[in-house]
Design an enzyme around this catalytic site. Structure first.
Site, PDB file in Angstrom:
ATOM      1  N   GLN B  36      20.985  -5.260 -69.455  1.00 47.81           N
ATOM      2  CA  GLN B  36      22.279  -4.577 -69.183  1.00 47.81           C
ATOM      3  C   GLN B  36      23.520  -5.623 -69.232  1.00 47.81           C
ATOM      4  OE1 GLN B  36      21.362  -4.493 -64.720  1.00 47.81           O
ATOM      5  NE2 GLN B  36      20.662  -6.799 -64.855  1.00 47.81           N
ATOM      6  N   ASP B  91      20.774 -12.532 -57.151  1.00 42.58           N
ATOM      7  CA  ASP B  91      21.933 -13.321 -56.676  1.00 42.58           C
ATOM      8  C   ASP B  91      21.778 -14.516 -55.560  1.00 42.58           C
ATOM      9  OD1 ASP B  91      22.156 -10.425 -55.266  1.00 42.58           O
ATOM     10  OD2 ASP B  91      23.031 -11.834 -54.045  1.00 42.58           O
ATOM     11  N   GLU B 111      13.141 -11.176 -59.999  1.00 48.02           N
ATOM     12  CA  GLU B 111      14.209 -10.705 -60.637  1.00 48.02           C
ATOM     13  C   GLU B 111      14.120 -10.275 -62.158  1.00 48.02           C
ATOM     14  OE1 GLU B 111      17.779  -9.796 -59.883  1.00 48.02           O
ATOM     15  OE2 GLU B 111      17.529  -9.546 -62.222  1.00 48.02           O
ATOM     16  N   ASP B 142       9.270  -8.130 -64.269  1.00 49.00           N
ATOM     17  CA  ASP B 142       9.513  -6.546 -63.895  1.00 49.00           C
ATOM     18  C   ASP B 142       9.010  -6.322 -62.471  1.00 49.00           C
ATOM     19  OD1 ASP B 142       9.957  -3.498 -64.720  1.00 49.00           O
ATOM     20  OD2 ASP B 142       8.349  -3.629 -63.695  1.00 49.00           O
ATOM     21  N   ASP B 160      15.786  -5.215 -53.280  1.00 46.56           N
ATOM     22  CA  ASP B 160      17.389  -5.347 -53.224  1.00 46.56           C
ATOM     23  C   ASP B 160      17.901  -4.951 -54.815  1.00 46.56           C
ATOM     24  OD1 ASP B 160      19.698  -6.234 -52.993  1.00 46.56           O
ATOM     25  OD2 ASP B 160      19.209  -8.543 -53.630  1.00 46.56           O
TER      26      ASP B 160
END
Lengths: 284, 284
Positions: B36, B91, B111, B142, B160
Site C-alpha cells: 500500500q 502501529d 501485521e 497475512d 485491528d
C-alpha cells in the site's frame, strides 16, 4: 441526453483546519435574508441539506436524529410540561418532537429569520409542517429581546441554535443569556442548550458550561451523534433550577422514533474522559 | 524569512460522496510498500496523521481513543486472559492497551506490512514502543494465512483492521474469516471485530454482523466515537463462543486512560434506533 458531469461539492469548515465535504447533485435554493445566507442543496450522502451562513444546519438524513436527541432526554423527565419555549428552531423539527407529549399545551418558537421558516416549509415539510399545529405560536423576533420582554414563564426552554450564547449578544442585552433564560423558567423548569462539538469547539463549549454552571446549580451534559455535524458529535447541556426526575417516563409512542429510546438515556450522559477534559468537567 | 503560504489539505473520501478535509502543515513521510501507499502528515487539527492507501488510519489526536475503545470493552470482561492475538495492529497502540492487564502473558501481533511497523516506530513512538515489550511477539504475515496455520488458541482475538472481512480474502482462504477466527479461540474466548461506520458503510457493517452471527451465537455490537473516522462513529462487534461476564472488572490503572472508563461500558452497547437499522439488528 446530456453529457453534463457536475463536480459540485459543499465544504463545511470547522474553524479553518478541518471540515466535511459533501458531493452535491444540485443547488435547489440560494438567497440572502437580512440575517444570513441561506441555501438548500441536494447531496448524495445526506439528501437535502440546508446551510445557514455556509454551515450545515439541517439535512434530510439526520434532522430527526438531532431533533429527537435535543428534545427527548429532557421532555421525557420533565413530568407534565405544559408550556415549552424554543429559541431558534425555525425549521420546525424540534417543535414536532415536543408536540408528541400529550401534556404540552403551548409551544412558542422564536425564530429571528422569517426566510428560514419559508425555505424550510418548502424543502423540509416533515419538519416544518408541525409549525401549523394549533398549539404552536411562531414569533419572528430576536431570542434575547424576546426573553427580556416576555411576561410568561415556561416549563422547558430549548435553545435550537448555537450563537445565542455569544459574548456580543450578552453585552448588548445587559443580562447574560444564562440569567435571561433562568428568569423565564418556572421553579424546577429545565433548559436545554447545545454546547457545540467538543473536539473542534472545546473553548466555546467550556465557556458555556461554566456560565450555565454559575446560574444553574443542577446541570448535566450529554452527547449526541449527528454525522453531518463537526466531528460527528455534539455536546448538550441540560440545566434545571431545582431537583427533579432523571429517569425517562416511558411513552407508548416512543417506538415510533427514528433514533432515541429510553434505553439510550443513561449512556448519553456518561461522558468519555477526553470529552470531560474538553468541556472542563471533573475527570471521572 | 519565508513568504511561503502552503495551502495543503488532506481529503479522506468515504465512498465518493462525502469525506473529511484536514489542513496540513507538511508531509513528513511518503512511500510505497509492497502492500500500500503509506504517508505521514502533520495536521493542524489532529497532529500527526498516518494514511494507508489514502485513508486515515491513525492520528495523534485519537489513537488512544481508538485503541482504548477497541480493547477495554472486551478485556475488562475477559476474566484472566493470558494469550491475546491482534490481527493488524502494526502501529502498536492496541497492544499497548492489552499489556495493561497484568494477567496477559503473550500478545501476538500479526501485521502484513513491515513498513507500517517501521514508519509508526519513527512517527508514533507512544504507540509503537510497546511492540518492544518482552510479552509481545510480532509476526509479519497475512492474517488469514496465520489463522490457517497457527497451532495456538487464544483467549481474545482483536481485529485491528477492516479489510480482513472482505469477500475476496474469504474465497482465497477457503474458510470464512468468521470460521478461521472461531477455530483459534479457546472455549468462552472473545473476538473483537470493527464493522465500520454505520452511516457510510452500512452494507459492509450488515454483512459482517450477519456472518459473525452465523458462527457466534453470543454477539453484541457497540459504538465508539473517533473524530477522524468517517461520520465520527465506528461500530464494533464483540463475539464470544460461550456465555460469560458482561460487567467490567475495575482495575486500579483505569484512571490513567484517556477516554474509556467502566462507567461508559453500558452506554456504548446501547444503540440508537437508526444504527440498529443500519446494522440490520432488531429495532429496540
Amino acid at each position: 441526453m446530456s453529457n453534463e458531469n457536475l463536480n459540485l461539492w459543499l465544504e463545511d469548515l470547522y474553524g479553518d483546519s478541518a471540515g466535511l465535504k459533501l458531493k452535491l447533485r444540485e443547488c435547489l435554493f440560494s438567497g440572502t435574508s437580512p440575517f444570513q445566507r441561506i441555501a438548500v442543496y441536494d447531496s448524495h450522502a445526506f439528501g437535502k441539506v440546508l446551510t445557514l451562513g455556509g454551515s450545515i444546519a439541517l439535512t434530510d438524513f439526520d434532522e430527526a436524529l438531532y431533533s429527537e436527541c435535543l428534545v427527548h432526554p429532557t421532555l421525557s423527565v420533565a413530568g407534565n410540561a405544559e408550556r415549552v419555549l424554543i429559541l431558534g428552531g425555525g425549521d420546525g423539527g424540534v417543535a414536532r418532537e415536543v408536540l408528541r407529549y400529550p401534556g404540552v399545551k403551548r409551544v412558542t418558537v422564536v425564530e429571528i429569520d422569517r426566510q428560514v421558516v419559508e425555505v424550510c416549509g418548502r424543502f423540509f415539510p416533515t419538519a416544518a409542517s408541525c409549525l401549523n399545529d394549533p398549539r404552536v405560536e411562531l414569533v419572528i423576533d430576536d431570542a434575547h429581546r424576546y426573553l427580556r420582554d416576555c411576561p410568561h414563564q415556561f416549563d422547558v426552554i430549548i435553545v435550537d441554535a448555537c450563537e445565542l450564547t455569544n459574548a456580543a449578544s450578552d453585552v448588548f442585552h445587559t443580562l447574560s443569556f444564562a440569567d435571561s433564560v433562568f428568569r423565564r423558567l418556572k421553579d424546577g423548569g429545565l433548559l436545554v442548550a447545545p454546547l457545540g462539538c467538543p473536539t473542534f469547539s472545546g473553548d466555546e463549549c467550556r465557556t458555556t458550561v461554566r456560565k450555565l454552571g454559575e446560574r444553574f446549580p443542577d446541570n448535566a451534559v450529554y452527547l449526541m451523534t449527528i454525522p453531518s455535524f463537526p466531528g460527528g458529535q455534539w455536546a448538550v447541556a441540560r440545566c434545571r433550577n431545582g431537583a427533579g426526575e432523571t429517569t425517562p417516563t416511558a411513552q407508548p409512542w416512543h417506538k415510533d422514533l427514528r433514533c432515541w429510546h429510553p434505553g439510550l438515556q443513561a449512556g448519553m450522559f456518561a461522558l468519555p474522559r477526553n470529552v470531560q477534559v474538553q468541556l472542563g468537567l471533573p475527570r471521572g
